[in-house]
Enzyme design. Structure first.
Site, PDB file in Angstrom:
ATOM      1  N   PHE B 244       0.820  -1.216   0.000  1.00 44.97           N
ATOM      2  CA  PHE B 244       0.000   0.000   0.000  1.00 44.97           C
ATOM      3  C   PHE B 244       0.852   1.264   0.000  1.00 44.97           C
ATOM      4  CE2 PHE B 244      -1.912  -3.337   2.765  1.00 44.97           C
ATOM      5  CZ  PHE B 244      -2.791  -3.846   1.831  1.00 44.97           C
ATOM      6  N   ILE B 470       2.601  -7.647  -4.796  1.00 42.70           N
ATOM      7  CA  ILE B 470       2.155  -7.139  -3.493  1.00 42.70           C
ATOM      8  C   ILE B 470       0.712  -7.536  -3.218  1.00 42.70           C
ATOM      9  CG2 ILE B 470       3.788  -5.219  -3.402  1.00 42.70           C
ATOM     10  CD1 ILE B 470       1.660  -3.392  -4.496  1.00 42.70           C
ATOM     11  N   THR B 472      -1.501  -7.690  -5.917  1.00 46.83           N
ATOM     12  CA  THR B 472      -2.288  -7.178  -7.037  1.00 46.83           C
ATOM     13  C   THR B 472      -2.639  -8.273  -8.025  1.00 46.83           C
ATOM     14  OG1 THR B 472      -0.210  -6.714  -8.152  1.00 46.83           O
ATOM     15  CG2 THR B 472      -1.219  -4.908  -6.940  1.00 46.83           C
ATOM     16  N   THR B 654      -8.803 -10.692 -10.376  1.00 47.83           N
ATOM     17  CA  THR B 654      -7.876  -9.878  -9.579  1.00 47.83           C
ATOM     18  C   THR B 654      -8.284  -8.405  -9.607  1.00 47.83           C
ATOM     19  OG1 THR B 654      -6.366  -9.720 -11.455  1.00 47.83           O
ATOM     20  CG2 THR B 654      -5.942 -11.476  -9.856  1.00 47.83           C
ATOM     21  N   LYS B 721      -5.405   0.550 -17.733  1.00 43.23           N
ATOM     22  CA  LYS B 721      -5.278   1.618 -16.738  1.00 43.23           C
ATOM     23  C   LYS B 721      -5.157   0.958 -15.372  1.00 43.23           C
ATOM     24  CE  LYS B 721      -8.246   5.067 -19.086  1.00 43.23           C
ATOM     25  NZ  LYS B 721      -9.521   5.839 -18.945  1.00 43.23           N
ATOM     26  N   GLY B 722      -4.182   1.366 -14.609  1.00 40.05           N
ATOM     27  CA  GLY B 722      -4.010   0.780 -13.278  1.00 40.05           C
ATOM     28  C   GLY B 722      -5.222   1.053 -12.409  1.00 40.05           C
ATOM     29  N   GLU B 725      -5.351   1.653  -7.090  1.00 41.14           N
ATOM     30  CA  GLU B 725      -5.524   2.816  -6.214  1.00 41.14           C
ATOM     31  C   GLU B 725      -6.779   3.613  -6.573  1.00 41.14           C
ATOM     32  OE1 GLU B 725      -1.428   4.518  -5.067  1.00 41.14           O
ATOM     33  OE2 GLU B 725      -1.111   3.663  -7.049  1.00 41.14           O
TER      34      GLU B 725
END
Lengths: 338, 759, 206
Positions: B244, B470, B472, B654, B721-722, B725
């Site tokens: 995070f 991590i 993801t 995911t 696109k990530g 977050e």
């Protein structure tokens, strides 16, 4: 954590003997020899360097059957001090006769901790005051005379009842509220023999000696808890907290009602999360006795219960919250189908 | 199909289970503190209990007397031994503890004990006594002695206070205005994995096992601090127990433990206690916001001003700075922004999941709801009126923006039209019901990345990339992308990540990993395909003479668009090779020529967001229902729906999990998370998971994630696109709006706790 | 209450006596008998001396020589080489260290290893069958993506097995409440509930 030698006596007499003798008035929490049972509070405070026993005496293998028994007779309920919280919570007689006890156990801690923690140890759990837990803060409970960091510090979780200028640390236990409400007694084994004490006398208000938390001396062992029989099937424990589970009470209320229609024949009330010790609200009970229980009466009882409360910067909300908690608990208990 | 594996729509990838799932459910996934090391010694730090001052004297004799203690190191032994950390790259802070007697924050490491056992090291660290020359510290905003500096003056990372048009004139002329202040508290990441460093020397080579989101950056920074060649340093971080952002920058501990290990001639493991973590790692800085907004009566925003203040340490100008995003969020007529940092006696903050957007968009979206109320408009319609495909600052188009599609789909699933807009009008027995919504946004970034691929004739693929798993699912997604491009099954692919000896990847921050790793994998696969295709079209066989552009790889074969095909195994024969290896370097559009060599040097050159000809953001809309007890006023969130559009979704399983986790983070941020600071001492008070509350299982009930299909090939070659977050942005504002709807009380300071709602 | 481990233990510890401390144990006299301890005024034993402790982990006997302060968690990780059990807080606040002791789920960080003399301990390493087939709870966690980073997962799974065996997984509300002692910072909670629901039914059938 300080190094300790470990001992595992096999009966009460051996355990008491192992504890040895201590200077007069030395609290058990500062004695050279200290007891451990479930370990959920003791190991925590040993790691934090708050409890520093030289000798650790493990009570888990004590052979006295009464210490691990749950028994019901005409006199009431008898709970061995080594009974685990989860076992008492699920015992059918406890569920049937004293819902408030069952609730107070079920809403405490987590499933794993309730599997570990003994009832006796649960009653003796030490405050979770942040300034007490971290040894680098001044704290009168840890070091008499050092000063109280919570009085003018971050004190959102601190007590509004039973505090002093030396300490406002909250007693966080839940089970204790049910016991004090129901006039329970604790049976204590000591070097001088065995005796019973009203549960209400077990914990000591901080006054100017916050290091003295209980009436126990270092070699005293709680053997059993006795709850007198009573008409308390209409009883419950309401716990208000920041999250839905696994959190200490911001305010809680243990309520048992003996009703004659809408009229209160008898009431038992204890308050958690708001006081320095398990807190019986007798004046509120008396106020309700013989009264018709409705919103107005419940509010009056709550005002009575908190008449002596005093708040500080971050915990003043506990006074209105505690009152609302009690009102809610009273009315919800009244609505119980028994 | 279970909720966990949504059916892919349109361009979405399959919900493959994680390829490391079996290791994770059997306890076999090797987290750094699990590494079995022979002859291990244990380290524990003693830390400062004052926030500002000097060490007069430090007594380590009681510690040395503890049986099993091997060594105790303080500034007396360590001053000058290490180069100072360089803040702003891979290092969390420029503060160099154990180099000095100066104390700059609470919990600053003052001594490191090395002992034979964990227990002895703990006992010894607790036995150390320090005599301080204490000074009155400045804890946070409003404390005496803080220093306020404009962010654009203080930090190269924060380039400008964005602005457009004449805000003051537009605000003065607006018929409807709001002018409000908001705040967000200090928060700590508190991943469940404890922070740890295990340092093992082999001659002059050093291997460090430590959870890291940036193994390459750390290798270079650690070598700098230890005055070594980077090639002699290896960081291993194969599995990371939650990050995070907390494991992005390297803290001072790593080099100190490595130095001590060399000194005692033993491998050393230091697992940091939960309580010390909050003082020795980074945190989300507390922020304050002043928002002024003006609108026409028809709901068009004519003026928007957002001023922010953020706390940082004395030496390091860490900037949160979310105005670049909030200033571009809607079609404002005019924009004025300013960010300032406030220097206090604190450890240096750092990035924590959606660092700028979480606090800044919270303030904006809470204000948006206030304005909708002031306009007597439905909050969804208010956003629709101000939606735009061109951002207001540089007048550049969004590469894609599916915000209102998200709102419409989420509103439908939530049942928004059943909401009675009147405040306090909805109730279920003793519980008040409130409903609210807000926008989620996160900039789409991509960074240079390298991979090595090794394909054998049986279709087995080894994929090596120094990225970081991590949680993801990047390990799984990288395999999926290779599986898709090379036509080989998932179970034939092995993925290695989390080791600085692998080809470098960017820091796993800024939600760049999926986009960057997939773009590099695409490039590597294209090269392998090219080699195979050119071999098969010139060799004897079914594909002889075929046009390479018509070829593809599917199901273990090379196929042509006219239906011919050849097993991959035979293609290898045609190529007269046993294994094809390819090393690929990906650099995004607009990257400098040095971008990849900078990556090897530990620096990630991120592209995206507001930079470039089109601005690139992912969007979402979140709807929440809160329930508030009429008497005791505790707030619960029994229902939450989020719809998100984030380009191509590589793996619906995911992706959903990431967004779900984000939404729960948003709930947590709204209702629970705050690190309390004692203002007298500038010390954190609630330093463990007993008092720093995060949601438990019972707090979360009905949660729905809607994945909205979106195609955007402007963002990167993967079209990704990530979204790691995205999910926790806006949630807290939606909850604040729902609390207002239920109670009529507008809470502007987080977290929202019951005491602010008691009547 | 069942005293059986959750499933047939695999009986094999891959990294058994890694730390070497186990060999020290044999020579250390064990201090279990109250009679030896209770003599008033007796000089305290050296508190730093190693103490011998024997228990079974996943069906396999272990004899360790430990500092009395060693938590059951650290004994598993640092002395028995079983690192599947995780340390998340070391204070009973997160649940990552959950294991079964004599069939009940407990927090291994809150108990000293020396207190576990003779206990049957089941850890995540002991859950799958010897043939490698996953326990229904492990399989359900995979099926429902009931984790992200995976760090709290061994504790979640051990707690979930205990929760089902206790009979506290009969409905979703119970699962949520009785699993609230296991924090998941990645926040996979809805997936954890779905996984336990599936495994509960599979465990009943199996």
């Amino acid at each position: 954590m300080r190094a300790f030698s470990y001992e595992r006596p096999s009966d009460l007499q051996a355990a008491i003997k192992a504890a040895g003798t201590s200077p007069d008035n030395q609290p058990p929490t500062q004695a050279a020899a200290q007891f451990i049972a479930g370990g959920t509070n003791m190991s925590d405070y040993m790691k934090l360097n708050v409890n520093r026993p030289e000798r650790l005496i493990d009570l888990n293998k004590l052979s006295e059957p009464a210490m691990t028994a749950i028994r019901v007779d005409d006199a009431g309920l008898h709970l061995g001090a080594l009974v685990r919280m989860a076992d008492a919570q699920e015992h059918e007689d406890v569920v049937r006769m004293f819902p408030v006890i069952c609730d107070s156990l079920r809403l405490a801690a987590s499933g794993q901790i309730r599997n570990m923690a003994s009832l006796g140890g649960n009653l003796l759990q030490r405050t979770r005051c942040e300034y007490f837990r971290e040894v680098s803060w001044p704290c009168n409970k840890r070091e008499p005379g050092a000063g109280c960091s919570a009085l003018d510090g971050v004190n959102r979780q601190h007590a509004v009842l039973g505090g002093s200028e030396a300490c406002i640390a909250t007693y966080h236990g839940d089970f204790a509220q049910a016991l004090i409400a129901l006039d329970a007694e604790v049976e204590i084994a000591s070097a001088k023999g065995s005796h019973r004490m009203p549960f209400a006398d077990l914990h000591k208000r901080p006054q100017d000696t916050p290091q003295i938390e209980t009436a126990l001396s270092p070699s005293d062992i709680i053997v059993a808890i006795h709850v007198p029989a009573g008409p308390w099937r209409r009883s419950r424990y309401l716990k208000v907290r920041d999250r839905e589970s696994y959190a200490f009470a911001l305010a809680s209320a243990a309520v048992a009602l003996d009703m004659d229609g809408d009229t209160v024949r008898g009431a038992r009330i204890a308050l958690g999360g708001v006081a320095t010790v398990p807190w019986r609200a007798k004046s509120a009970e008396e106020m309700l006795t013989g009264r018709k229980l409705d919103e107005a009466a419940a509010k009056e009882a709550a005002d009575t219960a908190f008449a002596e409360a005093s708040g500080r910067k971050h915990n003043a909300y506990k006074i209105p919250l505690g009152k609302q908690t009690l009102v809610r608990a009273l009315l919800e208990t009244q609505d119980m189908k028994v | 199909m279970s909720d966990a594996a949504p059916r892919p729509n349109e361009n979405m990838g399959e919900p493959f289970p994680r390829i490391d799932a079996r290791l994770k459910v059997t306890g076999q996934a090797p987290y750094p503190a699990d590494a079995p090391i022979a002859n291990l010694a244990y380290g524990t730090f003693a830390v400062s209990s004052i926030a500002r001052g000097k060490i007069n004297a430090i007594d380590i004799e009681p510690a040395k007397a503890v049986p099993g203690v091997l060594a105790v190191f303080t500034h007396r032994e360590m001053a000058g031994q290490l180069e100072h950390p360089k803040f702003g790259n891979a290092a969390a802070s420029s503060i160099a503890p154990l180099d000095t007697t100066d104390i700059l924050h609470d919990g600053q490491p003052l001594a490191l004990v090395i002992a034979e056992t964990f227990e002895a090291s703990q006992e010894a660290a607790q036995a150390i006594r320090v005599d301080y020359a204490a000074e009155q510290p400045s804890a946070t905003f409003d404390a005496q002695g803080t220093e306020t500096v404009a962010a654009k003056e203080a930090s190269e990372q924060f380039e400008e206070d964005v602005a457009a048009g004449d805000f003051e004139a537009a605000f003065a002329a607006a018929p409807v205005t709001i002018d409000q202040r908001y705040s967000t508290p200090t928060q700590h990441h508190n991943p469940i994995e404890l922070f740890s460093t295990t340092a093992v020397w082999d001659g002059d080579g050093l291997t460090v096992h430590e959870p890291s989101q940036n193994v390459t950056g750390w290798k270079v920074e650690l070598a700098h601090q230890l005055r070594m060649e980077p090639e002699k340093v290896r960081i291993v971080s194969r599995y990371i127990g939650g990050a995070f952002g907390s494991k992005g920058p390297m803290t001072s501990r790593t080099a100190i433990v490595a130095w001590a290990a060399k000194k005692v001639g033993r491998p050393v493991r230091c697992v940091v206690s939960r309580e010390q973590s909050c003082m020795t790692q980074t945190y989300r800085a507390e922020t304050r916001h002043h928002i002024r907004m003006g609108a026409d009566r028809d709901g068009r925003i004519t003026a928007f001003a957002h001023e922010g203040w953020e706390v940082t340490s004395r030496p390091d100008p860490y900037v949160v700075g979310g105005t670049s995003t909030t200033g571009r969020m809607y079609d404002y007529g005019s924009v004025l922004t300013k960010v300032s940092i406030v220097k206090a006696d604190r450890n240096t903050p750092g990035y924590m999941r959606s660092p700028p957007e979480t606090p800044y968009v919270y303030a904006l979206e809470n204000a948006m709801d206030e304005m909708a109320v002031a306009l007597n408009m439905d909050p969804v319609e208010f956003r629709r009126v101000n939606d735009t495909q061109v951002e207001p600052i540089g007048k550049k188009p969004f590469s894609s923006r599916s915000l209102m599609t998200c709102y419409d789909q989420a509103a439908e699933a939530f049942g928004w039209k059943e909401r009675n807009a009147a405040v306090g009008s909805m109730r279920d027995g003793d519980w008040l019901i409130g409903m609210g919504c807000a926008t989620a946004i996160y900039p789409t970034n991509v960074a240079p990345c390298t991979v090595r691929l090794r394909l054998n004739a049986d279709g087995g693929l080894r994929l090596q990339c120094g990225s970081h798993e991590i949680g993801t699912g990047v390990r799984t997604i990288a395999a999926q992308m290779a599986s898709e491009r090379l036509g080989i099954p998932m179970d034939k692919i092995e993925v290695e990540m989390g080791d600085s000896s692998l080809p470098p990847a960017p820091v796993s921050g800024g939600s760049v990993s999926t986009a960057s790793v997939c773009s590099a994998v695409i490039k590597g696969c294209a090269s392998i395909r090219g080699k195979l295709f050119s071999a098969v079209v010139s060799a004897d066989g079914p594909l002889k003479g075929a046009e390479p552009a018509t070829l593809d790889m599917k199901d273990g074969a090379i196929t042509s668009s006219d239906g011919r095909s050849m097993p991959m195994k035979e293609a290898f024969v045609a190529m007269k090779t046993g294994v094809i290896e390819d090393y690929a370097e990906f650099a995004p559009d607009g990257a400098t020529p040095e971008a990849v060599s900078k990556l090897y040097g530990g620096q990630s050159e991120m592209k995206g967001g507001e930079k470039g000809e089109k601005v690139k953001y992912a969007f979402g809309a979140e709807f929440v229902e809160v329930r508030i007890n009429t008497r005791t006023r505790e707030v619960r969130v029994p229902r939450i729906v989020g719809a998100f559009a984030a380009g191509r979704i590589m793996n619906t399983r995911t992706a959903r999990s990431q967004l779900m986790g984000g939404m729960i983070w948003g709930i947590s941020s709204a209702l629970h998370e705050v690190t309390e600071i004692d203002p007298r001492a500038a010390r954190y008070v609630n330093r463990d998971l007993q008092d720093y509350l995060v949601p438990v299982n019972a707090d979360i009930r009905d949660l729905q994630v809607i994945l909205v299909p979106e195609v955007d090939m402007d963002v990167n070659p993967a079209g990704v696109k990530g979204l790691g977050e995205l999910g926790n942005v806006g949630t807290a504002a939606a909850i604040a709006s729902a609390v207002y709807h239920a109670t009529g009380k507008r809470i502007r300071d987080l977290p929202i706790r019951l005491e602010t709602l008691l009547t | 209450m069942s005293s059986n481990p959750a499933s047939p233990p695999n009986g094999v510890s891959r990294r058994g006596f890694l730390s070497g401390s186990a060999t020290l144990a044999v020579a250390t006299p064990f201090v279990a008998h109250a009679a030896e301890q209770a003599a008033p005024g007796a000089a305290a034993k050296d508190p730093h001396a190693k103490v011998a402790v024997s228990f079974n982990i996943n069906g396999k006997p272990y004899q360790l020589g430990l500092d009395a302060r060693t938590s059951l968690l650290d004994a598993l990780r640092d002395h028995a080489g079983l690192t599947g059990t995780k340390k998340g807080c070391d204070h009973g606040q997160c649940g990552a260290c959950s294991v079964l002791v004599d069939g009940r789920r407990v927090l291994s960080c809150m108990s000293f290893a020396v207190m576990q003399e003779g206990a049957e301990i089941t850890t995540i390493e002991g859950l799958a069958s010897t043939d490698g087939a996953l326990h229904p709870m492990q399989q359900a966690f995979v099926d429902h993506d009931a984790f992200q980073c995976g760090y709290c997962t061994p504790g979640q799974i051990m707690s979930a097995v205990g929760c089902v065996q206790e009979g506290h997984a009969e409905n979703d509300d119970d699962i949520r409440e009785y699993m609230s002692g296991n924090l998941c910072r990645c926040a996979a909670y809805p997936n954890i509930v779905a996984a336990i629901r599936q495994a509960r039914d599979d465990m009943k059938e199996g």
